[in-house]
Design an enzyme around this catalytic site. Sequence first.
Site, short mmCIF file in Angstrom:
data_model
loop_
_atom_site.label_atom_id
_atom_site.label_comp_id
_atom_site.label_asym_id
_atom_site.label_seq_id
_atom_site.Cartn_x
_atom_site.Cartn_y
_atom_site.Cartn_z
N HIS A 98 -8.29 8.11 3.10
CA HIS A 98 -8.63 6.75 2.42
C HIS A 98 -7.98 5.48 3.32
O HIS A 98 -7.15 5.68 4.14
CB HIS A 98 -7.62 6.81 1.17
CG HIS A 98 -6.19 7.17 1.38
ND1 HIS A 98 -5.82 8.56 1.67
CD2 HIS A 98 -5.25 6.51 1.27
CE1 HIS A 98 -4.46 8.63 2.03
NE2 HIS A 98 -3.97 7.40 1.79
N HIS A 100 -6.78 1.88 3.14
CA HIS A 100 -6.17 0.85 2.56
C HIS A 100 -6.67 -0.55 2.71
O HIS A 100 -6.61 -0.81 4.07
CB HIS A 100 -4.47 0.94 2.86
CG HIS A 100 -3.77 2.05 2.42
ND1 HIS A 100 -3.00 2.04 1.00
CD2 HIS A 100 -3.64 3.06 3.07
CE1 HIS A 100 -2.65 3.34 0.97
NE2 HIS A 100 -2.69 3.98 2.17
#
Length: 118
Positions: A98, A100
């Site tokens: 992921h 950010h």
Amino acid sequence: MNDCIFCKIARKEISAEIFYESDNFIAFLDANPCSKGHTLIIPKKHFFNLIELPAILGNELLDVIKKVAEMRFKDGAEGFNVIVNNGKEAGQVVMHLHVHVIPRKKGEKAIVRFPCGA
Ligand code: 5GP
Ligand code: ZN
């Protein structure tokens, strides 16, 4: 990955504030934001980290990062951090890649410790 929380979000089995989707990625709000609009971008398919992500998806990922950042600038952000924690020792808690995207405003200290809002 059956028990991966981000796979479940990608399959829409558990809820998240998904506000942008491309062919291979989705963007949703972080549950413990470092700042207002803190966004996570994930591949729909499970990859552990950036090394596992096929290079062919790199352009699309960059495009999603830029789109999310542009949305945040429209919402009043003046800068943003892009952070990827790769591996437990680097602070990765959810083992599904992921990115950010953390919007910043003047006067904010750009210091990040994960998890942020916990
Ligand atoms: P990491 O330290 O692995 O880079 O960051 C994981 C991030 O995922 C944290 O910022 C945390 O707040 C966020 N997060 C963990 N579980 C969930 C969830 O179920 N929903 C959402 N929206 N964010 C989550
Ligand atoms: Zn996963």
